[in-house]
Design an enzyme around this catalytic site. Structure first.
Site, PDB file in Angstrom:
ATOM      1  CD  GLN A  58      -3.046  -0.873   0.110  1.00  0.00           C
ATOM      2  OE1 GLN A  58      -3.184   0.195  -0.460  1.00  0.00           O
ATOM      3  NE2 GLN A  58      -3.778  -1.937  -0.174  1.00  0.00           N
TER       4      GLN A  58
ATOM      5  CB  THR B 100       9.051 -17.161 -19.261  1.00  0.00           C
ATOM      6  OG1 THR B 100       9.548 -18.395 -19.774  1.00  0.00           O
ATOM      7  CG2 THR B 100       9.145 -16.077 -20.327  1.00  0.00           C
TER       8      THR B 100
ATOM      9  CB  CYS C 280      -6.172 -10.771  -0.221  1.00  0.00           C
ATOM     10  SG  CYS C 280      -5.592  -9.718  -1.557  1.00  0.00           S
TER      11      CYS C 280
END
Length: 388
Positions: free
Chosen positions: A187, A248, A333
């Site tokens: 944040q 990758t 979350c």
């Protein structure tokens, strides 16, 4: 594929994520459709250009944190960075017999759950409850330090209350010890970047809180002199990112993150001023309601407000407000089912406050749609209806 477009309402959940800035989207699209090479491909120009671009992005982002390019690794975001920092340090702690970790009870689940896992492996997790201010004191951390303290993990800015933690002062204190400091800066990154110039050993950050794309972030692994933090990788296969994060590299997202940081830094002072101005307008209008602000307002980021409205059920109020603004009760979350905020509960706030608070968070330039007075009218009418 059909794209569904909902009615436009004001967006007051910027602590969860922000809209990708147009300049950033252009950069991401360019590296997806034109310069689409793999930065690990060394036999042709597509790969070479991608590798050079990633190197430039890494250098710019590391410089913004007052760090060296080789101290920054790219990850999918702050959650992965937190896991690499905390779980990756655990084997060193086990070898050294240092299994004590200090953190706070108001951390994000992306820190608390890795710590819970380490607890099952024999680590002693010491969680500090900050009291009603929501701010952990440096003294509270120092009082708990022991010879076997491996790590202190403390977030930069709380995602639910906006309270700023004293990570800069703490970093200077811990640098004199063998205890490492990890800071979850999801944040605070971009907004209070100067704080992160302090000698913090491990800094987790993400791009989608400052107008960058989702799925990209970083972990700063700052050296202590010649010594690097002794992290063990959680995954294997390819050796990318100093062997700490194989796979990758998503070059388009890396370039988008770098562009978002560049754009935000140019606009940061204006962003801060606009965020404070919106906060004042909102609080002035909400003065017509009955509410309390949760958290230390003397040490708080300007774009997050955590409010408990008297005699109001938060979930019911969100439904009342759905045609005016997108708001949340807390972190995006956590579990899909609504539970009282662990952050507010850890602040020793009454149960009815912890269970019925709203988080309002905004990104200046993305809240033009909000009619503040009409928004407040809905809350006033709801409170009157409940009390009558």
């Amino acid at each position: 594929m059909e794209v569904l477009v909902s009615n436009v309402v004001a967006y007051l959940d910027a602590a969860a994520t922000t809209r990708v800035e147009p300049q950033v989207a252009e950069v991401v699209l360019h590296w997806m459709t034109e310069e689409f090479g793999n930065s690990g491909s060394r036999t042709h120009e597509y790969g070479t250009r991608a590798k050079r671009a990633v190197a430039r992005a890494r250098e710019a982002l590391a410089h913004s944190l007052s760090a060296r390019p080789d101290e920054l690794i790219f990850t999918s975001g702050a959650t992965e960075s937190n896991n690499i920092a905390i779980l990756g340090l655990a084997p060193h702690g086990e070898k050294q017999g240092r299994r004590h970790i200090i953190s706070s009870a108001v951390e994000h689940k992306a820190v608390l759950e890795p710590l819970e896992h380490l607890s099952s492996r024999g680590f002693e997790i010491d969680l500090i409850s900050p009291g009603t201010s929501g701010r952990v004191s440096v003294e509270a951390v120092q009082e708990r330090l022991r010879p076997d303290t491996l790590l202190v993990s403390l977030m930069h800015v709380n995602n639910e209350t906006g309270v700023i933690q004293p990570v800069t002062e703490l970093a200077k204190k811990l640098r004199e010890t063998s205890t490492y400091l990890h800071v979850d800066a999801a944040q605070g990154y971009g907004k209070l970047t100067e704080d992160l110039h302090a000698p913090i050993d491990l800094v987790s950050f993400t791009g989608h809180k400052i107008g960058g794309p989702k799925g990209i972030g970083g972990l700063l692994v700052r050296r202590r002199g010649r010594d690097s933090v002794p992290l063990t990788p959680l995954m294997y296969g390819g050796g990318q990112e100093r062997k700490l994060r194989p796979g990758t590299l998503p070059v388009p997202l890396v370039m988008g993150l770098a562009k978002a940081a560049e754009v935000f830094e140019k606009e940061r002072k204006q962003w801060w001023s606009d965020a404070e101005n919106f906060r004042r307008q909102l609080l002035r209008s909400l003065g017509r309601t009955r509410f309390r602000v949760n958290g230390d307002q003397e040490n708080s980021i300007p774009h997050i407000l955590n409010l408990a409205f008297d005699d109001v059920d938060a979930e019911a109020l969100i439904l009342q407000l759905k045609d005016y603004a997108a708001v949340a009760t807390g972190s995006a979350c956590t579990s899909a089912s609504y539970t009282p905020s662990h952050v507010l509960a850890a602040m020793d706030l009454p149960e009815h406050v912890a269970s019925n608070s709203l988080r309002l968070s905004w990104f200046p330039g993305q809240v033009q749609e909000l009619d503040i007075e009409s928004f407040t009218d809905v809350i006033v009418d709801y409170q009157v209806g409940v009390s009558s």
